[in-house]
Design a protein around this motif. Structure first.
Motif, PDB file in Angstrom:
ATOM      1  N   ASN A  45      24.897 -22.819  -7.538  1.00  0.00           N
ATOM      2  CA  ASN A  45      23.527 -22.428  -7.322  1.00  0.00           C
ATOM      3  C   ASN A  45      23.301 -21.684  -5.933  1.00  0.00           C
ATOM      4  N   TYR A  46      22.891 -20.496  -5.984  1.00  0.00           N
ATOM      5  CA  TYR A  46      22.262 -19.782  -4.983  1.00  0.00           C
ATOM      6  C   TYR A  46      20.898 -19.597  -5.048  1.00  0.00           C
ATOM      7  N   PHE A  62      23.684 -21.371  -0.855  1.00  0.00           N
ATOM      8  CA  PHE A  62      24.542 -21.490  -1.815  1.00  0.00           C
ATOM      9  C   PHE A  62      25.320 -22.650  -1.888  1.00  0.00           C
ATOM     10  N   ASN A 377      17.296 -16.802  -7.888  1.00  0.00           N
ATOM     11  CA  ASN A 377      18.272 -18.054  -8.149  1.00  0.00           C
ATOM     12  C   ASN A 377      19.234 -17.285  -8.902  1.00  0.00           C
ATOM     13  N   ASN A 379      22.641 -18.949 -11.049  1.00  0.00           N
ATOM     14  CA  ASN A 379      23.280 -20.059 -11.223  1.00  0.00           C
ATOM     15  C   ASN A 379      24.694 -19.705 -12.069  1.00  0.00           C
TER      16      ASN A 379
END
Length: 384
Positions: A45-46, A62, A377, A379
């Protein structure tokens, strides 16, 4: 609903389980040898959040999101479904998302026993994005509890009937609070969910335009560890879903009421709910409305085969006038490339614990001076 009612419900549950497995089924799906399938996912995830100054200076973060393992097993008409997830320690660590043993009576009727999805509202999801809709944060979307569920799937009607002894219980002390280390939100703190009954009916119509119109209801107890008394909670939901030419629309309205029997002097207008290892406050009584839609576009861009654009909106109308209402909106796209699925989301929230608030009381009292905050976001998940 006192202690003797809990004993009676337990006895009825055991009798129902025994009768269910003694009823002969239709063995159209039977196989002599056990079958086992194993799958799972690894996600990263970022995120870049408007309310985190340090993160903005770094250009976002991240990292690891989640690893999960799935098991599906079957022998004759008896089958198993289980999913275990491992998050970081800060998000509760490892826990069982779902896990049940099922039995198929025929091609339309089955029963599930264990930690299964509560039949309430639009399913499997009331959303298209990685964050879910606002309903998820109050245990009203993709919720799983411990009990027994009967499902009927017909050509025109679907209906579910279920009894849940309690939410997933990880601590078995007489006065032990429910652990917040779980996937779906449940009541925690000094109250515990007990003896819940659910019913759901969906009417299906249309050919080229597929429609699903439904109503759901639930009623259960809230056992207080201090007063030793059992309050109540109930909910009613109206929901509609439409599929047409790669378009999907979801529309839902819910009425939720909780009546805990707390100690004198303690407010009954606020409950504690928890998941991912952390509890927060939620208004006891509220209405919640949601509208979600998506458009899928098949493409040929290297490994990318489909783009699904969506917008999911949720509004929490708290019944206490002095409480500030909560909002959530997520705009994004799901990118499908073989076994890799990537959610790119812009999630905005107002008085939302996970989107810029002070976390503790955004879903209860709220803050009249709050402003909209947002999180960008991405993902990335490989599903196998």
């Amino acid at each position: 609903m006192r202690s003797h009612s809990s004993s009676i419900s337990g006895i009825l549950l055991v009798i129902f389980l025994l009768l269910s497995f003694l009823i002969p089924g239709n063995y159209a799906y039977a196989q002599e040898k056990p079958q086992i399938n194993v799958g799972g996912a690894l996600r990263f995830n970022y995120n870049l959040s408007s309310w985190k100054d340090g993160q903005k200076e770094r250009g976002g973060d991240f990292g690891y999101d989640m690893f999960r393992i799935n098991f599906d097993a079957a022998w004759k008409d008896i089958y198993l479904n289980a999913e275990y997830r491992l998050y970081s320690e800060a998000f509760g660590g490892g826990f069982l998302k779902q896990g049940w043993v099922g039995y198929r009576f025929n091609d339309r009727d089955e029963i599930q026993i264990g930690l299964n999805q509560v039949p309430f509202g639009l399913q499997q999801y009331n959303s298209h994005n990685w964050f879910f809709n606002l309903t998820y944060y109050f245990g009203l979307e993709d919720d799983h509890d411990m009990g027994i569920k009967y499902l009927h799937v017909g050509e025109t009607f679907e209906y579910d009937l279920a009894f849940y002894k309690n939410a997933e219980e990880l601590r078995f002390g007489g006065d032990t609070e429910t652990s917040p280390n779980r996937y779906s939100y449940d009541v925690v703190g000094r109250n515990k969910e007990v003896n819940q009954v659910n019913g759901k009916v969906v009417y299906k119509f249309g050919d080229s335009i597929k429609n699903r119109l439904g109503i759901s209801a639930q009623y259960g107890g809230l056992y207080n560890l201090d007063t030793k008394e059992t309050g109540s909670h109930n909910g009613l939901a109206l929901h509609y879903e439409l599929d047409f030419s790669n378009w999907n629309f979801k529309l839902q309205a819910m009425n939720i009421n909780n009546d805990p029997k707390n100690l004198p002097g303690e407010s009954d207008e606020i409950l504690q709910m928890g998941a991912y290892g952390v509890p927060y406050e939620v208004a006891s009584d509220f209405n919640i409305y949601s509208l979600a839609f998506s458009k899928s576009i098949p493409v040929k861009l290297g490994p990318i085969s489909n783009l699904e654009f969506y917008n999911d909106f949720g509004y929490m109308d708290k019944k206490v006038e002095s409480f500030e209402d909560s909002f959530m909106n997520v705009t994004g796209v799901l990118i499908s490339a073989g076994h890799v699925y990537t959610y790119v989301d812009y999630a905005a929230g107002y008085n939302h614990s996970w989107l810029g608030g002070n976390f503790v009381d955004d879903f209860s009292n709220g803050n009249p001076d709050a402003k909209w905050e947002a999180r960008f976001n991405i993902n990335i998940g490989y599903y196998f």
